[in-house]
Design a protein around this motif. Structure first.
Motif, short mmCIF file in Angstrom:
data_model
loop_
_atom_site.label_atom_id
_atom_site.label_comp_id
_atom_site.label_asym_id
_atom_site.label_seq_id
_atom_site.Cartn_x
_atom_site.Cartn_y
_atom_site.Cartn_z
N THR A 163 64.00 22.71 13.85
CA THR A 163 63.30 22.81 15.13
C THR A 163 62.72 21.44 15.46
OG1 THR A 163 61.09 23.33 14.27
CG2 THR A 163 62.64 25.16 14.50
N TYR A 164 62.71 21.13 16.73
CA TYR A 164 62.08 19.88 17.14
C TYR A 164 61.42 20.03 18.50
CZ TYR A 164 66.14 18.93 20.16
OH TYR A 164 67.11 19.00 21.14
N GLU A 165 60.46 19.16 18.78
CA GLU A 165 59.72 19.20 20.03
C GLU A 165 60.36 18.22 21.02
OE1 GLU A 165 55.68 18.27 19.09
OE2 GLU A 165 55.50 19.91 17.63
N HIS A 166 60.62 18.71 22.20
CA HIS A 166 61.20 17.88 23.25
C HIS A 166 60.25 17.85 24.44
CE1 HIS A 166 63.56 17.30 26.99
NE2 HIS A 166 64.12 16.34 26.28
N ARG A 167 59.97 16.64 24.94
CA ARG A 167 59.06 16.48 26.07
C ARG A 167 59.81 15.95 27.28
NH1 ARG A 167 53.53 16.68 25.30
NH2 ARG A 167 52.90 17.02 23.14
N SER A 168 59.37 16.40 28.45
CA SER A 168 59.94 15.90 29.69
C SER A 168 58.83 15.76 30.73
CB SER A 168 61.03 16.84 30.21
OG SER A 168 60.51 18.14 30.42
N PRO A 169 59.03 14.91 31.74
CA PRO A 169 58.00 14.71 32.77
C PRO A 169 57.64 16.01 33.46
CG PRO A 169 59.70 13.02 32.92
CD PRO A 169 60.22 14.05 31.96
N ALA A 170 56.36 16.20 33.75
CA ALA A 170 55.88 17.48 34.28
C ALA A 170 56.16 17.66 35.77
CB ALA A 170 54.39 17.64 34.01
N GLY A 171 56.27 16.57 36.53
CA GLY A 171 56.52 16.73 37.96
C GLY A 171 55.70 15.78 38.80
N VAL A 172 55.23 16.28 39.93
CA VAL A 172 54.45 15.48 40.89
C VAL A 172 52.95 15.71 40.62
CG1 VAL A 172 53.95 15.06 43.32
CG2 VAL A 172 56.27 15.70 42.61
N PHE A 173 52.20 14.61 40.55
CA PHE A 173 50.78 14.71 40.24
C PHE A 173 49.91 14.22 41.40
CE2 PHE A 173 52.02 15.66 36.06
CZ PHE A 173 50.90 16.15 35.39
N ALA A 174 48.75 14.87 41.52
CA ALA A 174 47.68 14.37 42.38
C ALA A 174 46.74 13.56 41.49
CB ALA A 174 46.93 15.54 43.02
N LEU A 175 46.52 12.31 41.86
CA LEU A 175 45.67 11.40 41.09
C LEU A 175 44.48 11.01 41.94
CD1 LEU A 175 48.51 9.08 39.70
CD2 LEU A 175 47.63 11.21 38.69
N ILE A 176 43.30 11.43 41.55
CA ILE A 176 42.11 11.22 42.39
C ILE A 176 41.07 10.47 41.59
CG2 ILE A 176 40.32 12.34 43.75
CD1 ILE A 176 42.18 14.68 44.17
N SER A 177 40.64 9.33 42.12
CA SER A 177 39.72 8.45 41.39
C SER A 177 38.42 8.27 42.17
CB SER A 177 40.38 7.09 41.14
OG SER A 177 40.77 6.50 42.36
N PRO A 178 37.33 7.89 41.47
CA PRO A 178 36.01 7.79 42.09
C PRO A 178 35.72 6.39 42.64
CG PRO A 178 35.79 7.51 39.74
CD PRO A 178 37.27 7.70 40.02
N TRP A 179 34.50 6.23 43.17
CA TRP A 179 34.16 5.00 43.86
C TRP A 179 33.50 3.95 42.96
CZ3 TRP A 179 29.10 4.57 42.91
CH2 TRP A 179 28.28 5.71 42.90
N ASN A 180 33.15 4.28 41.74
CA ASN A 180 32.36 3.33 40.95
C ASN A 180 33.20 2.23 40.31
OD1 ASN A 180 33.39 5.48 39.29
ND2 ASN A 180 32.10 4.73 37.62
N MET A 181 34.42 2.56 39.87
CA MET A 181 35.34 1.56 39.30
C MET A 181 36.70 1.79 39.94
SD MET A 181 34.19 1.96 35.33
CE MET A 181 33.63 0.47 34.53
N PRO A 182 36.83 1.46 41.21
CA PRO A 182 37.98 1.92 42.00
C PRO A 182 39.34 1.54 41.46
CG PRO A 182 36.25 1.02 43.41
CD PRO A 182 35.87 0.68 42.01
N LEU A 183 39.57 0.26 41.21
CA LEU A 183 40.90 -0.18 40.77
C LEU A 183 41.16 0.24 39.33
CD1 LEU A 183 43.43 -1.85 41.56
CD2 LEU A 183 42.33 -3.80 40.44
N TYR A 184 40.20 0.04 38.47
CA TYR A 184 40.37 0.33 37.05
C TYR A 184 40.70 1.81 36.82
CZ TYR A 184 38.84 1.29 32.24
OH TYR A 184 38.76 1.74 30.96
N LEU A 185 39.92 2.70 37.42
CA LEU A 185 40.13 4.12 37.16
C LEU A 185 41.35 4.67 37.90
CD1 LEU A 185 36.45 5.40 37.05
CD2 LEU A 185 38.03 5.01 35.15
#
Length: 515
Positions: free
Chosen positions: A167-189
């Motif tokens: 048996t082995y574990e196989h991973r694949s990309p999950a799909g389309v993501f919503a990525l929402i970041s805050p205002w305190n460290m805008p570019l970094y986060l």
């Protein structure tokens, strides 16, 4: 080729890319007659949306509107999601080597334009230029780290003894993501989310905070320059109730990575509860403790290091870091001396306009002011600073560091996440009491332990209800370690393999020994 040659003079990007130092950027703001307007980035192009409403983006240091952010409507969000959905099949099948090379190219381009990003981050968020440079460097590191991480992944394989099946574990990309970041460290986060999302083969629609959107706008053009295929990463602008809600609740969104306030995190969880298969990673608020033990104060060198670490954890980026230690607990035998030393250090080191920037918005200024008025009404002692003035129009959002003692344990000043340059100092009399006080919070994001006792370093750290604990240090990060909190500070972890868990799906494949 001139970096602005790909933009027409009518594009706000043309003007922004020409202003690649803080002085040049300030000169633009002083000369402009009308605020420039940001544009969404969808399917590899900058477009003006059908939104008729724009949100004012204000320079926190002056209180003046300098750009307009579109409040993207649901129908335009839907178009961005469909763009990411269409790009997913091809992107998810690219080799890790291809994705790695593209992410390294993104990192190289941000590095090339480091001062441009730092200047506009400083203007947009209110932070000092020095602090902005640090965060640009961390954004570069995000892309570099995940570009190499995906080249060295491993998986698990196991044998079933009875029939020697594999048996082995196989991973694949999950799909389309919503990525929402805050205002305190805008570019970094924002890049902390985009880099692993793309590295693991997912596509995305990203939404920065409407308070700080400029560097995300600049970043969008970097993706085109780097050769990221159209639709793989889309960036839209707008507020939470209109834009963010439409994004996270879409049935075409496979997962949400969100960093921000606990109330918004709860709202996202409720709104997506029926979408049971949707991946959720929610990094939320914190009211983090710093514990100062007497054995960290044995000589002048230790005293200096202890005070410096506690102060840095309290006041970096005006206290607008979710990991800041805003509750300091000090062992009784050194309490008076620590308070004296701490105030002297903060007074000398954290200076408005030099090492302390403006807080991010008028609303946030008023929020912090409200907490300080409450502290005053409840009899807290202002050892440093005071209640800031009530602002008129066209004034910057400057708040000097505040150090409070004698704050009631039940006070909202002690319980709520103020998220500003405000710290409380309280006494403790035993190790057990220090742990109890540190854990007396609905939050559990981070903690700092200052001690020279090796046994205490472990015994205390392992009892603190915090996702991240720093001992005699603060804000050091290895990007493979899990980032996230306990209790009301969120759910899920990101970083290295933990980010892989967020952005991939795993299946177990069983192979028979014989057929």
């Amino acid at each position: 080729m001139d970096s602005t040659s790909e933009f027409s003079p009518e594009s706000p990007l043309w003007e922004l890319w020409n202003r690649d130092t803080l002085d040049k950027a300030k000169a633009l703001l002083q000369s402009q007659n009308t605020p420039f307007r940001l544009e969404n980035f969808v399917n590899g192009a900058h477009i003006s949306e059908s939104a008729v409403e724009y949100i004012d983006s204000v320079d926190p240091k002056t209180g003046l509107v300098f750009c307009k952010v579109p409040c993207t409507q649901p129908e335009d969000i839907d178009a961005a999601i469909h763009s990411a959905k269409a790009a997913f099949p091809a992107w998810s099948k690219t080799t890790r080597a291809e994705r790695s090379a593209l992410l390294r190219r993104v990192a190289e381009l941000i590095k090339k334009h480091r001062e441009l990003f730092a200047a506009w981050e400083s203007i947009d968020q209110g932070k000092t230029l020095e602090r902005a440079r640090v965060e640009v460097d961390r954004a570069i590191a995000n892309f570099l780290y995940f570009s190499t991480f995906i080249l060295h992944q491993k998986t698990a394989a196991r044998m079933i003894d009875e029939d020697a099946a594999l048996t082995y574990e196989h991973r694949s990309p999950a799909g389309v993501f919503a990525l929402i970041s805050p205002w305190n460290m805008p570019l970094y986060l924002l890049t902390w989310k985009i880099a692993p999302c793309l590295a693991f083969g997912c596509t995305a629609v990203a939404k920065p905070s409407e308070v700080t959107s400029v560097t995300a706008f600049l970043l969008s053009s970097i993706f085109n320059k780097a050769g990221i295929p159209k639709g793989v990463i889309n960036i839209v602008f707008g507020d939470g109730p209109t834009t963010g809600a439409a994004l996270v609740t879409s049935p075409l969104i496979s997962g949400v990575s969100f960093t921000g306030g606990t109330a918004t995190g709860i709202a996202i969880r409720r709104a997506t509860a029926h979408q049971i298969g949707k991946h959720l990673s929610l990094e939320l608020g914190g009211k983090n403790p710093t514990l100062v033990f007497a054995d960290a104060y044995r000589d002048s060198i230790e005293q200096e290091c202890t005070v410096r670490t506690a102060a840095m954890a309290a006041f970096q980026n005006q206290g607008e870091i979710c990991l800041c230690g805003s509750r300091i607990y000090v062992e009784n035998t050194i309490y008076d001396q620590f308070v004296c030393d701490f105030i002297a250090h903060v007074n000398e080191t954290f200076v408005i306009g030099r090492t302390v920037g403006a807080v991010a918005s008028r609303a946030h200024y008023d929020k912090i002011r409200g907490y300080l008025r409450l502290a005053e009404q409840q009899g807290a002692v202002f050892k440093l600073g005071g209640v800031p003035k009530e602002l008129g129009a066209r004034e910057g959002y400057w708040i000097a560091p505040v150090v409070l003692t004698d704050v009631l344990p039940s006070s909202r000043v002690m319980k709520d996440e103020i998220f500003g340059p405000v710290v409380t100092i309280s006494r403790f009399y035993s190790e057990g009491e220090a742990i109890r006080l540190a854990n007396d919070s609905e939050y559990g994001l981070a903690a700092v332990v200052l001690t020279s006792d090796g046994a205490r370093m472990r015994s205390v750290s392992e009892q603190l209800e915090a996702g991240m604990v720093w001992v005699n240090s603060w804000l050091q990060r290895e990007l493979g370690t899990p980032f996230g909190g306990m209790k009301a500070s969120g759910t899920g972890r990101e970083g290295g393999e933990y980010s892989r868990d967020v952005f991939t799906v795993v299946r177990t494949v069983h192979l028979p020994a014989y057929w």
